[in-house]
Design an enzyme around this catalytic site. Sequence first.
Site, PDB file in Angstrom:
ATOM      1  N   CYS A  93      13.357  12.012   6.335  1.00 31.85           N
ATOM      2  CA  CYS A  93      13.464  11.606   7.735  1.00 31.85           C
ATOM      3  C   CYS A  93      14.893  11.693   8.239  1.00 31.85           C
ATOM      4  CB  CYS A  93      12.906  10.196   7.923  1.00 31.85           C
ATOM      5  SG  CYS A  93      13.558   8.992   6.750  1.00 31.85           S
ATOM      6  N   VAL A 129      -7.137   0.955   3.545  1.00 29.85           N
ATOM      7  CA  VAL A 129      -6.318  -0.169   3.075  1.00 29.85           C
ATOM      8  C   VAL A 129      -5.267  -0.541   4.114  1.00 29.85           C
ATOM      9  CG1 VAL A 129      -4.731  -0.946   1.276  1.00 29.85           C
ATOM     10  CG2 VAL A 129      -6.723   0.435   0.664  1.00 29.85           C
ATOM     11  N   GLY A 130      -4.560   0.456   4.643  1.00 27.06           N
ATOM     12  CA  GLY A 130      -3.544   0.177   5.653  1.00 27.06           C
ATOM     13  C   GLY A 130      -4.125  -0.460   6.890  1.00 27.06           C
ATOM     14  N   GLY A 149      -4.541   5.187   4.168  1.00 27.16           N
ATOM     15  CA  GLY A 149      -3.992   4.434   5.279  1.00 27.16           C
ATOM     16  C   GLY A 149      -5.045   3.949   6.248  1.00 27.16           C
ATOM     17  N   GLY A 199      -4.606   3.199  -1.918  1.00 23.14           N
ATOM     18  CA  GLY A 199      -5.701   3.589  -1.048  1.00 23.14           C
ATOM     19  C   GLY A 199      -5.228   4.329   0.179  1.00 23.14           C
ATOM     20  N   LYS A 246       0.855  -1.184   0.000  1.00 24.08           N
ATOM     21  CA  LYS A 246       0.000   0.000   0.000  1.00 24.08           C
ATOM     22  C   LYS A 246       0.893   1.237   0.000  1.00 24.08           C
ATOM     23  CE  LYS A 246      -1.385   3.027   2.579  1.00 24.08           C
ATOM     24  NZ  LYS A 246      -1.524   4.191   1.654  1.00 24.08           N
TER      25      LYS A 246
END
Length: 483
Positions: free
Chosen positions: A290, A217-218, A214, A212, A181
């Site tokens: 990050c 779908v997540g 989060g 999709g 995903k």
Amino acid sequence: MATRDAITGGDRIKTITTHYIDGAFVESHGREVMDIIKPTNGKVIARVTLGDEDDTRRAIAAAKRALVTFGRTTKDERASYLRSLHDAVSARIDDLTAAMVEEYGGVVQFARVIVESGVAAFPAAEKGLQELPMTQSWGKTTVTLEPVGVAGLITAWNANTLFICLKLASAVGAGCTVVLKPSELSSLQTQVMIECVNAAKLPKGVCNIVIGRGDVVGAELVRNPDVDKISFTGSVGVGQGIMRDGAATMKRVTLELGGKSPTILLDDAALDQAIPAALVLAFMNSGQACAAGTRLLVPKSRLDEIKRRIREAMRAYTVGDPADPKTAIGPMVSQKQYERIQSYIRKGIEGGAEVLAGGEGHPVGFEAGYFVKPTVFVNVKNDMTIAQEEIFGPVLCVIGYDFEDEAIRIANDSKYGLHAAVLGTDLQRARRVASQLQAGRVVINGMTDDPQAPWGGFKYSGVGREYGKYGIEAFLEPKAILE
């Protein structure tokens, strides 16, 4: 066709209505449609139909069926699939780079580096796979490493191709099947990656991709009992939710989360080299990284000279069209991200930090898109909000220190521990300082990479490691047989 073009008001708008499930392009069961916005001008460039729980369950079922056979493949068979993936993605480097520039606003030079790093993940995984002993024996004991099972791979928007390649390479190397995903904000990039996966001709069901949200779908991947592992790159808050909700079905997890990475400039540093290196670390990927070194720790004894050098060096950090190779800072990914960064700049000013460069608002001439001014704060205290919270934009905090031990203490005074850097001419001293930093990866005298070296963080920066054999190990379970 998975992608279609429509003409609206003189502009060509792409439409994406399919997912990739069981080796085929499948029309979405989900009906929610989301606009993809070009961050340089705020215009719609694509519309994507997002998947729902039914699409996700169908993908999970395909992965579960494929695992029966794929989980028993040999090292050589999996190495062959890794080479096929490498060849397929290598052939689309230009397309993936162009999609990242258009959809995400990544500056072209860095976008290409991101894509090439993703491509490199496949041979790195193959090398790691060959180095890993899948069976070890002593006496009457045999230990084998077996694939953990079906893996849910959830990726972030700031380096979409890299994250997909990295996680997919590790999972395939281990013999896992996957449901991927990617961020819905990266749908154009994902579409090219789906075409790459299809061209690689993996066995049906080994790699399934559902575009999709989060929380749809997540969330289904995290709670579904047929998913054995989650590998996630994204925010701390979402990562905490995955750990919490995945515990109900004893999910194995790898979490690559945020960072507030320190760069320690030692008092013996050659500033003509150290300052440009520090700014590269701070403003990589327009600050939406990050690993970005957004806390620059400098000796107070050299602060005036360092401030002057930063002002001069910031002239090179031009804001502009990300497709122009001369541009250093592109737009932020979305209006939401633009507003987030503006709020932190205001907090820095209100908290008493001094603006050395940049500040609030759009750069002159770039009011239409999500552009921000690359900003440098000085006279920052490490307990300020801007020094403790991840801003995820081109905002650098310069923090003074008196002694080396104090610099190390300040660097480690963070809930994060993903990345760090040390800049100095005495390499032995720089290595000694690096060894005391609480970070999963530390670079000395500039940003560098090694696709075999582990990637991941201490503390709130995550759980587990990726890259090379370390990434493959995260998708394996040891089983002991004793006679």
